[in-house]
Write an enzyme that holds these catalytic residues in place. Sequence first.
Site, short mmCIF file in Angstrom:
data_model
loop_
_atom_site.label_atom_id
_atom_site.label_comp_id
_atom_site.label_asym_id
_atom_site.label_seq_id
_atom_site.Cartn_x
_atom_site.Cartn_y
_atom_site.Cartn_z
N SER A 64 17.70 -10.62 -25.45
CA SER A 64 17.83 -10.61 -23.99
C SER A 64 17.35 -9.29 -23.38
O SER A 64 16.62 -9.28 -22.38
CB SER A 64 19.27 -10.91 -23.57
OG SER A 64 20.18 -10.01 -24.16
N HIS A 95 21.52 -15.85 -30.50
CA HIS A 95 21.85 -14.68 -29.67
C HIS A 95 23.15 -14.96 -28.93
O HIS A 95 24.20 -15.07 -29.55
CB HIS A 95 20.68 -14.37 -28.73
CG HIS A 95 20.77 -13.06 -28.02
ND1 HIS A 95 21.57 -12.03 -28.43
CD2 HIS A 95 20.14 -12.60 -26.89
CE1 HIS A 95 21.44 -11.00 -27.62
NE2 HIS A 95 20.58 -11.33 -26.67
N HIS A 152 25.08 -8.99 -38.63
CA HIS A 152 24.38 -8.47 -37.46
C HIS A 152 23.01 -7.96 -37.90
O HIS A 152 22.86 -7.46 -39.02
CB HIS A 152 25.17 -7.33 -36.81
CG HIS A 152 24.66 -6.92 -35.47
ND1 HIS A 152 23.65 -5.98 -35.32
CD2 HIS A 152 24.97 -7.34 -34.22
CE1 HIS A 152 23.39 -5.84 -34.03
NE2 HIS A 152 24.17 -6.65 -33.34
N ARG A 207 32.78 -3.43 -31.21
CA ARG A 207 33.16 -4.34 -30.12
C ARG A 207 34.17 -5.37 -30.62
O ARG A 207 35.03 -5.82 -29.86
CB ARG A 207 31.91 -5.03 -29.55
CG ARG A 207 30.90 -4.06 -28.94
CD ARG A 207 29.61 -4.75 -28.56
NE ARG A 207 28.97 -5.36 -29.72
CZ ARG A 207 27.89 -6.14 -29.67
NH1 ARG A 207 27.33 -6.41 -28.50
NH2 ARG A 207 27.36 -6.64 -30.76
N ASP A 225 31.04 -11.49 -31.52
CA ASP A 225 31.30 -12.90 -31.21
C ASP A 225 32.48 -13.46 -31.99
O ASP A 225 33.04 -14.50 -31.62
CB ASP A 225 30.05 -13.73 -31.52
CG ASP A 225 28.86 -13.33 -30.68
OD1 ASP A 225 29.06 -13.10 -29.47
OD2 ASP A 225 27.74 -13.21 -31.22
#
Length: 471
Positions: free
Chosen positions: A277, A307, A353, A362, A408
């Site tokens: 993105s 993504h 990742h 995160r 995620d």
Amino acid sequence: MSFFRTISALSKLRSRSVQQSSLNSSVRWLQVQSSSNLDLHSELQELIPQEQERLKKLKKEYGQQELGKITADMVLGGMRGMVGLLWETSLLDPEEGIRFRGLSIPECQKVLPGAKSGGEPLPEGLLWLLLTGKVPSKEQVDALSKDLRDRATIPDHVYKTIDALPITAHPMTQFATGVMALQVQSEFQKAYEKGIPKSKFWEPTYEDCLSLIAQVPVLAAYVYRRIYKSGQIIPLDDSLDYGGNFAHMLGFDNPEMLELMRLYVTIHSDHEGGNVSAHTGHLVASALSDPYLSFAAALNGLAGPLHGLANQEVLLWIKTVVDECGENISTEQLKDFVWGTLKNGKVVPGFGHGVLRKTDPRYTCQREFALKHLPNDPLFQLVSKLYEVVPPILLELGKVKNPWPNVDAHSGVLLNHYGLTEARYYTVLFGVSRSIGICSQLIWDRALGLPLERPKSITMNWLEKFCTKAA
């Protein structure tokens, strides 16, 4: 397993030690990097000439400096590890994770203003940091919050454009369509058509970017309420901040959910420039497409399963585990389920990742949020078990470079706990967050006069001939 836990404990201990040392250093540095200017635009006006000179000096003194080698594997493997893009707002280290203008996520949580003392950082504070490299005061953040609220009005034609789509259209399709419909208000396009000099490109870009950042939560909330809540729209609340207002417009007023949304938007905002993105937004903008066109393109990249759509897939997979094995699944049963998933040629979503080689920070900060606010949530407890079970299995499999959980792996469980259960919508939340990082860098793209992106491509024929000759 005991060996794994010992290594994990040592890793955590070392991480805390390094983190504390780094944090102390950063806080000392930030005492110099402060400003009393309440106007973000004025702050940038002062900074841009300095950075323009810095870039000129870099090109003059180091323009021919080699930054590494390119291998055939890089060309054939999605350009992984290939240095080829300037991205000022954040930098991703394989071991440390993301740093926003040099600050880690724990450091941002400590020094960026929150809605309350000791609360999660306000996204507006991160926006100021990304654009200026300076940590803002609460007064500066409040001024920026007001500016964003003042810009948040959506023209009627945008709603009509979205309403022309079937209500069954994917939320990301409706969201991206709305962003495209906003494009007719682009100040950059109008200024470019009037012949604005290149040195001034950043100013209408700034106006577009701030307006876009302000408008996307309203747009995203409209899409959510249209699809899932019979079109009953909740207006913006002038007393709330950016993240708090987004949660409010979606229909959630639990103070913990407002705090979660502040954290969510902050940590999802930027992840350097090489992800799909961010790179897409930069690439399209390099053609001097305006911020609306560029960000809409970025959203279409974000919508891909590899993504941004991954956060949706994680929660759905976790719910599959519960449906088939129950909430009280044992560690051994979970191992069997994970092995079954892998042997069927599928992946365990939320692990691994493209750059990171350790647990995503995160993920860690979301885990800390869960431990504080929802330690007994059954799905959170399942996520915790997965954290113990999956990495050793992936290491045993021997086919992955990073077996650790990413961002995620956790976000869907937190959102689900507070009532935002519609996993199909989750990527829109990601999109709102990503507007802050992509737009911040886009302003600097224009300010620094970065050129049209045009890498060289080759054919397999060319590659075979070149490699044969070089062998």
